[in-house]
Design an enzyme around this catalytic site. Structure first.
Site, PDB file in Angstrom:
ATOM      1  N   ASN A  10      30.792  39.579  37.465  1.00  0.00           N
ATOM      2  CA  ASN A  10      31.819  40.176  38.334  1.00  0.00           C
ATOM      3  C   ASN A  10      33.137  39.507  37.975  1.00  0.00           C
ATOM      4  O   ASN A  10      33.377  38.363  38.348  1.00  0.00           O
ATOM      5  CB  ASN A  10      31.446  39.920  39.805  1.00  0.00           C
ATOM      6  CG  ASN A  10      32.549  40.379  40.753  1.00  0.00           C
ATOM      7  OD1 ASN A  10      33.472  41.087  40.347  1.00  0.00           O
ATOM      8  ND2 ASN A  10      32.453  39.984  42.007  1.00  0.00           N
ATOM      9  N   TRP A  11      33.957  40.249  37.247  1.00  0.00           N
ATOM     10  CA  TRP A  11      35.205  39.652  36.754  1.00  0.00           C
ATOM     11  C   TRP A  11      36.280  39.573  37.826  1.00  0.00           C
ATOM     12  O   TRP A  11      37.329  38.983  37.622  1.00  0.00           O
ATOM     13  CB  TRP A  11      35.708  40.445  35.546  1.00  0.00           C
ATOM     14  CG  TRP A  11      34.858  40.273  34.321  1.00  0.00           C
ATOM     15  CD1 TRP A  11      33.872  39.345  34.130  1.00  0.00           C
ATOM     16  CD2 TRP A  11      34.914  41.036  33.102  1.00  0.00           C
ATOM     17  NE1 TRP A  11      33.323  39.481  32.875  1.00  0.00           N
ATOM     18  CE2 TRP A  11      33.941  40.514  32.227  1.00  0.00           C
ATOM     19  CE3 TRP A  11      35.689  42.119  32.677  1.00  0.00           C
ATOM     20  CZ2 TRP A  11      33.727  41.029  30.948  1.00  0.00           C
ATOM     21  CZ3 TRP A  11      35.480  42.642  31.397  1.00  0.00           C
ATOM     22  CH2 TRP A  11      34.513  42.099  30.546  1.00  0.00           C
ATOM     23  N   LYS A  12      36.047  40.211  38.956  1.00  0.00           N
ATOM     24  CA  LYS A  12      37.031  40.218  40.049  1.00  0.00           C
ATOM     25  C   LYS A  12      38.409  40.620  39.520  1.00  0.00           C
ATOM     26  O   LYS A  12      38.493  41.371  38.548  1.00  0.00           O
ATOM     27  CB  LYS A  12      37.070  38.848  40.743  1.00  0.00           C
ATOM     28  CG  LYS A  12      35.684  38.348  41.144  1.00  0.00           C
ATOM     29  CD  LYS A  12      35.732  37.191  42.090  1.00  0.00           C
ATOM     30  CE  LYS A  12      34.336  36.643  42.280  1.00  0.00           C
ATOM     31  NZ  LYS A  12      34.258  35.686  43.358  1.00  0.00           N
ATOM     32  N   HIS A  96      30.293  43.445  48.528  1.00  0.00           N
ATOM     33  CA  HIS A  96      30.655  42.073  48.151  1.00  0.00           C
ATOM     34  C   HIS A  96      31.354  41.402  49.329  1.00  0.00           C
ATOM     35  O   HIS A  96      32.144  42.034  50.043  1.00  0.00           O
ATOM     36  CB  HIS A  96      31.567  42.094  46.916  1.00  0.00           C
ATOM     37  CG  HIS A  96      31.717  40.734  46.305  1.00  0.00           C
ATOM     38  ND1 HIS A  96      32.551  39.789  46.828  1.00  0.00           N
ATOM     39  CD2 HIS A  96      31.108  40.162  45.245  1.00  0.00           C
ATOM     40  CE1 HIS A  96      32.457  38.670  46.100  1.00  0.00           C
ATOM     41  NE2 HIS A  96      31.582  38.881  45.136  1.00  0.00           N
ATOM     42  N   GLU A  98      33.769  39.497  49.516  1.00  0.00           N
ATOM     43  CA  GLU A  98      35.240  39.547  49.502  1.00  0.00           C
ATOM     44  C   GLU A  98      35.729  40.889  50.043  1.00  0.00           C
ATOM     45  O   GLU A  98      36.759  40.953  50.722  1.00  0.00           O
ATOM     46  CB  GLU A  98      35.757  39.275  48.072  1.00  0.00           C
ATOM     47  CG  GLU A  98      35.565  37.802  47.721  1.00  0.00           C
ATOM     48  CD  GLU A  98      35.443  37.505  46.236  1.00  0.00           C
ATOM     49  OE1 GLU A  98      35.805  38.357  45.405  1.00  0.00           O
ATOM     50  OE2 GLU A  98      34.964  36.402  45.909  1.00  0.00           O
ATOM     51  N   GLU A 168      24.091  36.839  48.059  1.00  0.00           N
ATOM     52  CA  GLU A 168      25.231  35.979  47.776  1.00  0.00           C
ATOM     53  C   GLU A 168      25.683  35.257  49.042  1.00  0.00           C
ATOM     54  O   GLU A 168      26.497  35.796  49.818  1.00  0.00           O
ATOM     55  CB  GLU A 168      26.402  36.815  47.239  1.00  0.00           C
ATOM     56  CG  GLU A 168      26.113  37.507  45.935  1.00  0.00           C
ATOM     57  CD  GLU A 168      27.384  37.702  45.126  1.00  0.00           C
ATOM     58  OE1 GLU A 168      27.398  37.254  43.971  1.00  0.00           O
ATOM     59  OE2 GLU A 168      28.359  38.260  45.642  1.00  0.00           O
ATOM     60  N   GLY A 174      32.266  31.008  44.584  1.00  0.00           N
ATOM     61  CA  GLY A 174      33.507  30.422  44.100  1.00  0.00           C
ATOM     62  C   GLY A 174      33.744  29.005  44.580  1.00  0.00           C
ATOM     63  O   GLY A 174      34.856  28.481  44.470  1.00  0.00           O
ATOM     64  N   SER A 214      28.252  30.655  42.656  1.00  0.00           N
ATOM     65  CA  SER A 214      28.418  29.481  41.795  1.00  0.00           C
ATOM     66  C   SER A 214      27.292  29.312  40.775  1.00  0.00           C
ATOM     67  O   SER A 214      26.902  28.186  40.461  1.00  0.00           O
ATOM     68  CB  SER A 214      28.599  28.213  42.640  1.00  0.00           C
ATOM     69  OG  SER A 214      29.787  28.315  43.415  1.00  0.00           O
ATOM     70  N   GLY A 235      30.294  35.272  39.087  1.00  0.00           N
ATOM     71  CA  GLY A 235      31.741  35.437  39.148  1.00  0.00           C
ATOM     72  C   GLY A 235      32.430  34.582  38.105  1.00  0.00           C
ATOM     73  O   GLY A 235      32.517  34.935  36.927  1.00  0.00           O
ATOM     74  N   GLY A 236      32.883  33.408  38.519  1.00  0.00           N
ATOM     75  CA  GLY A 236      33.684  32.542  37.660  1.00  0.00           C
ATOM     76  C   GLY A 236      33.103  32.305  36.273  1.00  0.00           C
ATOM     77  O   GLY A 236      33.815  32.395  35.264  1.00  0.00           O
TER      78      GLY A 236
HETATM   79  C1  PEP Z   1      30.734  36.666  42.915  1.00  0.00           C
HETATM   80  O1  PEP Z   1      31.894  36.963  42.766  1.00  0.00           O
HETATM   81  O2  PEP Z   1      29.953  37.561  43.225  1.00  0.00           O
HETATM   82  C2  PEP Z   1      30.316  35.282  42.708  1.00  0.00           C
HETATM   83  C3  PEP Z   1      29.079  34.978  42.939  1.00  0.00           C
HETATM   84  O3  PEP Z   1      31.276  34.396  42.299  1.00  0.00           O
HETATM   85  P1  PEP Z   1      31.008  32.898  41.720  1.00  0.00           P
HETATM   86  O4  PEP Z   1      29.922  33.017  40.692  1.00  0.00           O
HETATM   87  O5  PEP Z   1      32.321  32.503  41.121  1.00  0.00           O
HETATM   88  O6  PEP Z   1      30.592  32.055  42.864  1.00  0.00           O
END
Ligand code: PEP
Length: 253
Positions: A10-12, A96, A98, A168, A174, A214, A235-236
């Site tokens: 997930n590049w956000k 998600h 967010e 999640e 994050g 994470s 994500g990251g």
């Molecule tokens: C996400 O955006 O769905 C996520 C899990 O981010 P991260 O891996 O950065 O925690």
């Protein structure tokens, strides 16, 4: 049953066109023509077409991070499922945290989006997860149950073959603080049993449940080794080819 692992990035709201294309190209190269896992990249909507072009002919799919539930009309700034599909998206993220927390997307709206995604012929990754306060109050299972029942409770059984769930925990997204394999494993077991009750045992058994929060090159192998953790939503660590490669390699099992 062995479920095929599924790793999604997930590049956000990150990257620019050139870096999105370069990253997709590197992922394509790493995955090759055949891999023992599925892989999707959820790109910013404006880069989906460019990423789809890079991934054409590859098993790696591109997805969108958001869609609207309506087919067309006066919804300034939104994109429909058909539009996402038209530019090459094969999948969409819905639910998600967010989107839930920052954009006020409530369960009823998410249910409409999930239905629109599946009716429109895309695959769905539906996210659920509790906040830290909810976990500390012992409400994790109640929270994810409500999210799942209200989000996907009305789906016909046949749609579930195109659904993956991402567990999640909000406190892990994050933050660099991932759920332990045991914590994630417990919730995955709960979610699978819940889908068994909501739909049927075969659907629950076949369903892929990703862990997200994470996930990194350092912790992917131990998380993905847990029976019932069928992949990762990343994500990251999906923004750098080095870490994403390591996570994909951890899915070779
Ligand atoms: C996400 O955006 O769905 C996520 C899990 O981010 P991260 O891996 O950065 O925690």
């Amino acid at each position: 049953m062995t479920r095929r692992p599924y790793v999604a990035g997930n590049w956000k709201m990150n990257l620019d066109r050139a870096s999105a294309v370069a990253l997709a190209r590197a992922v394509r190269e790493h995955v090759g023509a055949q891999a023992p896992y599925d892989c999707a990249l959820f790109a910013p909507a404006v880069y989906v077409a460019a990423v789809a072009e890079v991934l054409a002919g590859s098993p790696v799919k591109v997805g969108v991070q958001n869609v609207h539930d309506m087919a067309s009309g006066a919804y300034t700034g939104e994109i429909s499922v058909a539009m996402a599909k038209d530019v090459g998206a094969a999948s969409a993220l819905v639910g998600h945290s967010e989107r839930r927390a920052l954009f006020g997307e409530a369960d009823a709206f998410l249910a409409k989006k999930a239905k629109a995604v599946l009716d429109g012929g895309l695959e769905l990754v539906f996210c659920v997860g509790e906040t830290l306060a909810e976990r500390e109050a012992g409400r994790t299972e109640a929270v994810v149950e409500t999210q799942l029942r209200l989000g996907l409770g009305a789906l016909p059984r046949t749609d579930w073959t195109r659904v993956a769930i991402a567990y999640e925990p909000v406190w892990a997204i994050g933050t660099g603080r991932n759920a332990t394999p045991a914590q994630a494993g417990e919730v995955h077991t709960f979610l699978r049993a819940l889908v068994g009750k909501m739909v049927d045992a075969a659907t629950a058994e076949a369903l892929r449940i990703q862990y997200g929060g994470s996930v990194s090159a350092a912790n992917a192998a131990e998380l993905l080794a847990v029976p019932g953790i069928d992949g990762a939503l990343v994500g990251g660590a999906s923004l750098k080819i080095e870490s994403l490669r390591a996570i994909l390699d951890a899915a070779r099992r």
